[in-house]
Motif scaffolding. Structure first.
Motif, mmCIF file in Angstrom:
data_model
loop_
_atom_site.group_PDB
_atom_site.id
_atom_site.type_symbol
_atom_site.label_atom_id
_atom_site.label_comp_id
_atom_site.label_asym_id
_atom_site.label_seq_id
_atom_site.Cartn_x
_atom_site.Cartn_y
_atom_site.Cartn_z
ATOM 1 N N TYR A 166 114.889 103.224 -38.410
ATOM 2 C CA TYR A 166 113.928 102.209 -38.106
ATOM 3 C C TYR A 166 112.527 103.102 -39.080
ATOM 4 O O TYR A 166 112.346 104.268 -39.635
ATOM 5 N N VAL A 167 111.568 102.546 -39.150
ATOM 6 C CA VAL A 167 110.262 102.453 -39.194
ATOM 7 C C VAL A 167 109.777 102.786 -37.430
ATOM 8 O O VAL A 167 109.460 101.521 -37.556
ATOM 9 N N PHE A 168 109.612 104.030 -37.273
ATOM 10 C CA PHE A 168 109.072 103.852 -36.086
ATOM 11 C C PHE A 168 107.309 104.243 -36.015
ATOM 12 O O PHE A 168 106.788 104.643 -37.133
ATOM 13 N N VAL A 169 106.784 103.195 -35.157
ATOM 14 C CA VAL A 169 104.856 103.749 -34.879
ATOM 15 C C VAL A 169 105.273 103.594 -33.332
ATOM 16 O O VAL A 169 105.848 103.599 -32.750
ATOM 17 N N CYS A 170 103.203 104.269 -33.461
ATOM 18 C CA CYS A 170 103.983 104.403 -31.977
ATOM 19 C C CYS A 170 101.598 104.626 -31.843
ATOM 20 O O CYS A 170 101.407 105.007 -33.026
ATOM 21 N N ASN A 171 101.037 104.474 -30.954
ATOM 22 C CA ASN A 171 99.355 104.862 -30.504
ATOM 23 C C ASN A 171 99.640 106.156 -30.743
ATOM 24 O O ASN A 171 100.487 106.990 -30.328
ATOM 25 N N HIS A 172 97.882 106.562 -30.849
ATOM 26 C CA HIS A 172 97.788 107.470 -31.159
ATOM 27 C C HIS A 172 96.593 108.650 -30.222
ATOM 28 O O HIS A 172 95.546 107.734 -30.594
ATOM 29 N N ARG A 173 96.625 109.345 -29.254
ATOM 30 C CA ARG A 173 95.531 110.015 -28.537
ATOM 31 C C ARG A 173 95.632 110.995 -28.933
ATOM 32 O O ARG A 173 94.080 112.001 -28.442
ATOM 33 N N SER A 174 96.522 111.718 -28.991
ATOM 34 C CA SER A 174 96.784 113.451 -28.258
ATOM 35 C C SER A 174 97.369 113.431 -28.879
ATOM 36 O O SER A 174 98.320 112.981 -29.835
ATOM 37 N N ILE A 196 102.322 104.569 -25.936
ATOM 38 C CA ILE A 196 102.387 105.857 -25.293
ATOM 39 C C ILE A 196 101.405 105.560 -24.038
ATOM 40 O O ILE A 196 100.111 104.975 -25.097
ATOM 41 N N ILE A 197 101.664 105.307 -23.062
ATOM 42 C CA ILE A 197 100.794 105.254 -22.229
ATOM 43 C C ILE A 197 99.204 105.561 -21.788
ATOM 44 O O ILE A 197 98.392 105.489 -21.362
ATOM 45 N N ASN A 198 99.329 106.901 -21.164
ATOM 46 C CA ASN A 198 97.799 107.977 -20.604
ATOM 47 C C ASN A 198 97.915 109.123 -21.233
ATOM 48 O O ASN A 198 97.456 109.595 -20.612
ATOM 49 N N LYS A 240 102.518 113.543 -14.957
ATOM 50 C CA LYS A 240 103.219 113.209 -15.621
ATOM 51 C C LYS A 240 103.051 111.823 -16.689
ATOM 52 O O LYS A 240 101.970 111.446 -16.610
ATOM 53 N N LEU A 241 103.426 112.024 -17.781
ATOM 54 C CA LEU A 241 102.985 110.862 -19.387
ATOM 55 C C LEU A 241 104.296 109.774 -19.618
ATOM 56 O O LEU A 241 105.355 110.332 -19.944
ATOM 57 N N LYS A 242 103.876 109.207 -19.666
ATOM 58 C CA LYS A 242 104.649 108.227 -19.922
ATOM 59 C C LYS A 242 104.401 106.984 -21.198
ATOM 60 O O LYS A 242 103.698 107.013 -21.855
ATOM 61 N N ALA A 243 105.922 106.890 -21.819
ATOM 62 C CA ALA A 243 105.904 105.802 -23.189
ATOM 63 C C ALA A 243 106.806 104.941 -22.031
ATOM 64 O O ALA A 243 107.896 105.323 -21.657
ATOM 65 N N ILE A 244 106.887 104.245 -23.883
ATOM 66 C CA ILE A 244 107.920 102.673 -22.849
ATOM 67 C C ILE A 244 108.055 102.033 -24.410
ATOM 68 O O ILE A 244 107.695 101.866 -25.687
ATOM 69 N N TRP A 245 109.280 102.059 -24.799
ATOM 70 C CA TRP A 245 109.448 101.607 -26.172
ATOM 71 C C TRP A 245 110.019 99.845 -26.068
ATOM 72 O O TRP A 245 110.067 99.485 -24.729
ATOM 73 N N THR A 246 109.985 99.120 -27.313
ATOM 74 C CA THR A 246 109.709 97.577 -27.070
ATOM 75 C C THR A 246 111.074 97.283 -28.241
ATOM 76 O O THR A 246 111.413 97.729 -28.919
ATOM 77 N N GLU A 247 111.235 96.113 -27.829
ATOM 78 C CA GLU A 247 112.336 95.390 -28.431
ATOM 79 C C GLU A 247 111.492 95.718 -30.047
ATOM 80 O O GLU A 247 110.897 95.057 -30.317
ATOM 81 N N PRO A 248 112.523 96.233 -30.604
ATOM 82 C CA PRO A 248 112.637 96.283 -32.578
ATOM 83 C C PRO A 248 112.443 94.902 -33.022
ATOM 84 O O PRO A 248 112.560 94.160 -32.939
ATOM 85 N N ILE A 249 111.189 94.700 -33.791
ATOM 86 C CA ILE A 249 110.787 93.769 -34.832
ATOM 87 C C ILE A 249 111.821 93.575 -36.166
ATOM 88 O O ILE A 249 111.478 94.751 -37.116
ATOM 89 N N GLN A 250 112.379 92.729 -36.208
ATOM 90 C CA GLN A 250 113.456 92.562 -37.297
ATOM 91 C C GLN A 250 112.516 92.137 -39.113
ATOM 92 O O GLN A 250 111.850 91.363 -38.385
#
Length: 261
Positions: A92-100, A204-206, A223-233
């Protein structure tokens, strides 16, 4: 008078809390240093004695173990949802937000798939960390156009020939603002479209609450939270669809972030 006294107490409490977070941050640095004695020999063995075709996959297991070890030492629990949405043997090409800085080990824990981060070339100069980055990640010289093109080709080769995923932060750097996201760069979206591979988004939530990018050495447990979403074709997309894909990912991130305030 009472209001002024309460404000003074609150200010002193904030100073005390900030001090405790800094003290905990110093403790966390010691945990990281101690962990080197466990993981560096493992990485050296993998990269020195295993075939190049197998080394990245074994190294990823070490990285996931290291991330879990650090979070245990930091007294941080990772609450990761949606892992079943990611097919383990698919690039996959993975992406996520980045604060820490915590986002990097968290991503390793959240991702069973072997992947390579795109990292700044300057990181390779850091003792010990540089050794790992040179062998695990794809580095980019952001000051050089030819260097950027070379790193892009390496990412394509990783995805299409080695079948190893690539992970990028589309914001390009840690978000130090009060906004949930900063402007996205095009690279991750161009990569997904040109390789025709799915883009998978981890929200990544918090993490910014645990180790803020603009506060040196501060850390807290929790507690550190993260959520995967449905991959985009992206198989039917062209580069004309890049702005739409970028906006789709941005809106998806915002939607999950707003739902988990």
């Amino acid at each position: 008078m009472h209001a002024q006294y309460a404000h003074t107490l609150k200010k002193e409490d904030n100073i005390f809390v900030q001090f405790l977070k800094t003290l905990f941050g110093v403790y966390a640095v010691l945990i990281v240093i101690l962990s080197f004695f466990i993981v560096i020999p493992a990485y050296v063995f993998v990269f020195s004695f295993l075939p190049k075709s197998k080394a990245p996959f074994k190294a990823h297991k070490i990285s996931r173990f290291w991330a879990k070890l650090l979070f245990t030492g930091f007294f941080i629990k990772a609450d990761i949802k949606g892992m079943e949405l990611i097919k383990p043997n698919q690039p996959y090409v993975f992406v996520c937000n980045h604060r820490s800085q915590l986002d990097i080990p968290l991503f390793a824990m959240a991702c069973v798939n072997t992947f390579r981060f795109l990292s700044k070339q300057e990181v390779t100069k850091i003792p010990l960390i540089g050794y790992i980055v040179k062998r695990l990640y794809i580095t980019v010289d952001r000051k050089s156009i030819s260097g950027s093109v070379k790193s892009f080709r390496k990412m394509e080769d990783s995805l299409l020939h080695e079948k190893i995923s690539v992970a990028l932060f589309p914001e390009g750097t840690r978000n130090r603002t009060t906004e949930p996201l900063i402007a996205f760069k095009d690279g991750a979206f161009r990569l997904a479209i040109e390789t025709k591979l799915s883009m998978a988004v981890l929200v990544i939530i918090n993490s910014g609450e645990f180790s803020p990018a603009n506060k040196f050495l501060q850390l807290k447990p929790g507690k550190l939270k993260a959520i995967w979403t449905e991959p985009i074709q992206t198989s039917n997309m062209t580069l004309e669809d890049l702005p739409r894909l970028k906006e789709q990912v941005r809106q998806r991130l915002l939607e999950v972030l707003n739902a988990n305030k």
